[in-house]
Each structure stands twice: as C-alpha cells, then as structure tokens.
Design an enzyme around this catalytic site. Structure first.
Site, PDB file in Angstrom:
ATOM      1  N   ASP A   1     -13.719   2.617   2.899  1.00  0.00           N
ATOM      2  CA  ASP A   1     -13.303   1.785   4.030  1.00  0.00           C
ATOM      3  C   ASP A   1     -13.473   2.566   5.337  1.00  0.00           C
ATOM      4  O   ASP A   1     -13.012   3.706   5.443  1.00  0.00           O
ATOM      5  CB  ASP A   1     -11.814   1.423   3.810  1.00  0.00           C
TER       6      ASP A   1
ATOM      7  N   GLU B   1     -20.473  -2.324  10.542  1.00  0.00           N
ATOM      8  CA  GLU B   1     -19.546  -2.924  11.514  1.00  0.00           C
ATOM      9  C   GLU B   1     -20.118  -2.952  12.932  1.00  0.00           C
ATOM     10  O   GLU B   1     -20.759  -2.017  13.383  1.00  0.00           O
ATOM     11  CB  GLU B   1     -18.215  -2.154  11.534  1.00  0.00           C
TER      12      GLU B   1
ATOM     13  N   HIS C   1     -11.483  -7.804   8.737  1.00  0.00           N
ATOM     14  CA  HIS C   1     -10.559  -6.668   8.608  1.00  0.00           C
ATOM     15  C   HIS C   1      -9.191  -7.077   9.158  1.00  0.00           C
ATOM     16  O   HIS C   1      -9.056  -8.111   9.796  1.00  0.00           O
ATOM     17  CB  HIS C   1     -11.104  -5.466   9.400  1.00  0.00           C
ATOM     18  N   GLY C   2      -8.204  -6.219   8.935  1.00  0.00           N
ATOM     19  CA  GLY C   2      -6.882  -6.478   9.514  1.00  0.00           C
ATOM     20  C   GLY C   2      -6.230  -7.724   8.953  1.00  0.00           C
ATOM     21  O   GLY C   2      -5.606  -8.502   9.682  1.00  0.00           O
TER      22      GLY C   2
ATOM     23  N   ASN D   1      -9.889  -7.903   4.170  1.00  0.00           N
ATOM     24  CA  ASN D   1      -9.252  -6.607   3.887  1.00  0.00           C
ATOM     25  C   ASN D   1      -7.744  -6.659   4.126  1.00  0.00           C
ATOM     26  O   ASN D   1      -7.311  -7.087   5.191  1.00  0.00           O
ATOM     27  CB  ASN D   1      -9.819  -5.534   4.818  1.00  0.00           C
TER      28      ASN D   1
ATOM     29  N   ASN E   1      -4.304  -4.132   3.783  1.00  0.00           N
ATOM     30  CA  ASN E   1      -3.765  -2.810   3.493  1.00  0.00           C
ATOM     31  C   ASN E   1      -2.269  -2.747   3.823  1.00  0.00           C
ATOM     32  O   ASN E   1      -1.419  -2.610   2.945  1.00  0.00           O
ATOM     33  CB  ASN E   1      -4.548  -1.747   4.290  1.00  0.00           C
ATOM     34  N   THR E   2      -1.941  -2.908   5.102  1.00  0.00           N
ATOM     35  CA  THR E   2      -0.552  -2.723   5.559  1.00  0.00           C
ATOM     36  C   THR E   2       0.442  -3.600   4.800  1.00  0.00           C
ATOM     37  O   THR E   2       1.551  -3.163   4.478  1.00  0.00           O
ATOM     38  CB  THR E   2      -0.458  -3.007   7.075  1.00  0.00           C
TER      39      THR E   2
HETATM   40  P1  13P Z   1      -4.438  -4.246   7.523  1.00  0.00           P
HETATM   41  O1  13P Z   1      -3.814  -2.929   7.276  1.00  0.00           O
HETATM   42  O2  13P Z   1      -4.087  -4.817   8.850  1.00  0.00           O
HETATM   43  O3  13P Z   1      -4.188  -5.216   6.409  1.00  0.00           O
HETATM   44  O4  13P Z   1      -6.010  -4.010   7.582  1.00  0.00           O
HETATM   45  C1  13P Z   1      -6.700  -3.536   6.463  1.00  0.00           C
HETATM   46  C2  13P Z   1      -8.127  -3.272   6.769  1.00  0.00           C
HETATM   47  O5  13P Z   1      -8.757  -3.941   7.542  1.00  0.00           O
HETATM   48  C3  13P Z   1      -8.768  -2.157   6.077  1.00  0.00           C
HETATM   49  O6  13P Z   1     -10.029  -1.905   6.574  1.00  0.00           O
END
Ligand code: 13P
Length: 288
Positions: free
Chosen positions: A84, A135, A208-209, A230, A232-233
């Site tokens: 990533d 990207e 992303h995000g 994506n 993650n958080t």
């Molecule tokens: P978040 O942490 O906002 O979910 O984003 C994850 C991400 O885009 C990893 O590349």
C-alpha cells in the site's frame, strides 16, 4: 489462494462491485480478514503499508506469514498480498519478498517522473505476473507518516498513467485517509466521472480512505467505476474499542483472561464483523 489483484478487480469493474483492501498489522488482523473472506466467499486484498511492513520485521516476514496462513487455513477464495502506497524502493523490496501486487505511489512526484517510474514498474510487474496500482492526485490525510494534500486528480494525467498499462488506478477525488473532519465536503463525483470517462470504462479505479465515507457515497462511487476500496483506520478503531471494553470490564483479571489468545479475541472478532459489513456494502460477497 494467493493471486495478483488484476483479475479480481477487472471482474469487479465488469460486475459493478468492488473488492475490499483491508490493511494488516499483525497475525490477528491477517487471520481475521482471511477467515472472513473465506466465510463470505469474497475475493480480498491484504494491504501492507511500509510502516506496517517494518513493524512486522520486514516484507519477507509478511509474505511468509501470509503464504503459510493462506495454506494452513485452506483459503480457497482469491487473496492478493499488496503493498500500500509504496515508495520506489519499497516496491522493489516487495517484488523480492514475493508479494503478488504492489502500489507505486508516485503522486508526489512531478507527473513526468511519476510516468517514468510507473512505466518501469509496469514492465517489471508484468514479467513477474504481479499486478500494479498507480496513483495520481494525492490522497489527503496522514497514513504512516505519508501526508497527502487531498487534491482532485487531473483526468489527463490519469490517462497518461492508465495508458502505461497499470492494472488499477487510484485517483484523488477529495478522499482522505483516517477519520473525515466534520467540514469535509464529500467525494467529488464530478472528478470521478471525468476520470472514468477519460481513462476508459474498463480501468478499475481505487478509492482510498474508505474509513468514514458514507455508505451511499461509496456505493455511488462503485457504480461509477471504483472497483477497489481501501479500509484501514476503521478496523483499527473497532479493534481498539473492543479491547478497551474487555479490559475496562476487568475480564483480563478473571481466570486466565490475560492470556493474549483471550485478550486479543474481542478485537479480532470486531475486525471480522467490520470486514463482513464492508464486503456487503462493496457487493463482493459470493464473488470469489
Ligand atoms: P483509511 O485508513 O481512511 O480507511 O484509508 C485506508 C487506505 O486508503 C489505505 O491506503
């Protein structure tokens, strides 16, 4: 089954759904995501940031763990192991370590340099049967020390990168990493439409995000060409909340409640529930 991410995101683009990329941090994360993907019969992408790779003592440790776990759990659904937001050097480390997919994030370079480096990596990944995400237009927010400005991508620049033969394209459309601020204006569907129209409607686009974008905006973005989302958080937040609840309830002090296999279980189960929820929203359930 470890594969690259090209076929799964191509099928998602054609089928108007998205494959989730869930970032991994350790064994619990990896196990939770793999088991949930199998249960939901969904393809999945395990995302590894450079920071998480370092935390897990290096990309070869990560690759060895994921390969072994995929086999020992008898995972039959397609799983991609993906770098990533890779730097140029990080991409080569993951190629060497045996990842099946990489993201080269050249968005902070001048476009000519982004084109040049992406082009080189297209050739290398093709030869090795790996997939490549590129990207254009930095994603906002902060992730593992990488701070983006959250700009909207220029569709013509997207086309230059897409035409190099990348498998997936991340284009900034007002999305940011981490929790969205209250004054966030939402995704720019105008930009997304312009990017999809310019690069062609067969290019899997990446959002992303994923944390905190309202579900209706995510679904709309998927209907317009986003084939990979994506997250993650959000997994980190539910893991932390479930662990806090366990400890605050004093459960670690009852019997052998301090055993890490017990202490980390509520957090692991919370990740599973979050991944299930996201796969339903993304429409990837039953698509393996
Ligand atoms: P978040 O942490 O906002 O979910 O984003 C994850 C991400 O885009 C990893 O590349």
């Amino acid at each position: 089954m470890l594969v690259n991410a090209a076929e799964m995101t191509k099928k998602a683009r054609e089928g108007h759904y998205a494959v989730g990329q869930f970032n991994i941090n350790n064994l619990e994360w990896t196990k939770a995501i793999l088991l949930t993907a199998e249960e939901m019969k969904s393809p999945v992408i395990l995302g590894v940031s450079e920071g998480a790779g370092k935390y897990m003592t290096g990309f070869s440790t990560v690759a060895a763990m994921v390969k072994a776990m995929d086999e020992s759990l008898g995972i039959t659904v397609p799983v991609a192991l993906h770098l990533d937001h890779g730097t140029y050097a990080g991409c080569y480390k993951c190629i060497k370590a045996g990842f099946t997919s990489i993201m080269f994030d050249g968005s902070h370079f001048p476009i000519e340099e982004n084109v040049e480096k992406t082009k080189e990596l297209v050739n290398v990944t093709r030869q090795l049967g790996m997939s490549l995400e590129a990207e254009v237009g930095a994603i906002g927010g902060e992730e593992d020390g990488v701070i983006g400005m959250g700009e909207c991508a220029d569709p013509q620049e997207c086309k230059r990168i897409a035409d190099l033969g990348v498998d997936m394209l991340a284009a900034g459309i007002g999305n940011i990493h981490g929790v969205y601020p209250p004054n966030w204006k939402g995704l720019s569907f105008e930009t997304l439409q312009a990017v999809a129209d310019t690069v062609g409607h067969d290019m899997p686009l990446v959002l992303h995000g994923g944390t905190g974008i309202p579900d209706d905006q995510v679904k709309k973005a998927i209907s317009m060409g986003v084939s990979k989302v994506n997250v993650n958080t959000e997994c980190q937040l539910v893991f932390a909340a479930a662990t806090r609840e366990y400890i605050e309830a004093g459960k670690d002090k009852v019997g052998k409640g301090f055993d890490p296999r017990k202490l980390l279980l509520p957090g692991t189960e919370a990740i599973k529930a979050k991944v299930r929820e996201k796969m339903e929203i993304f429409g990837s359930v039953g698509k393996a």
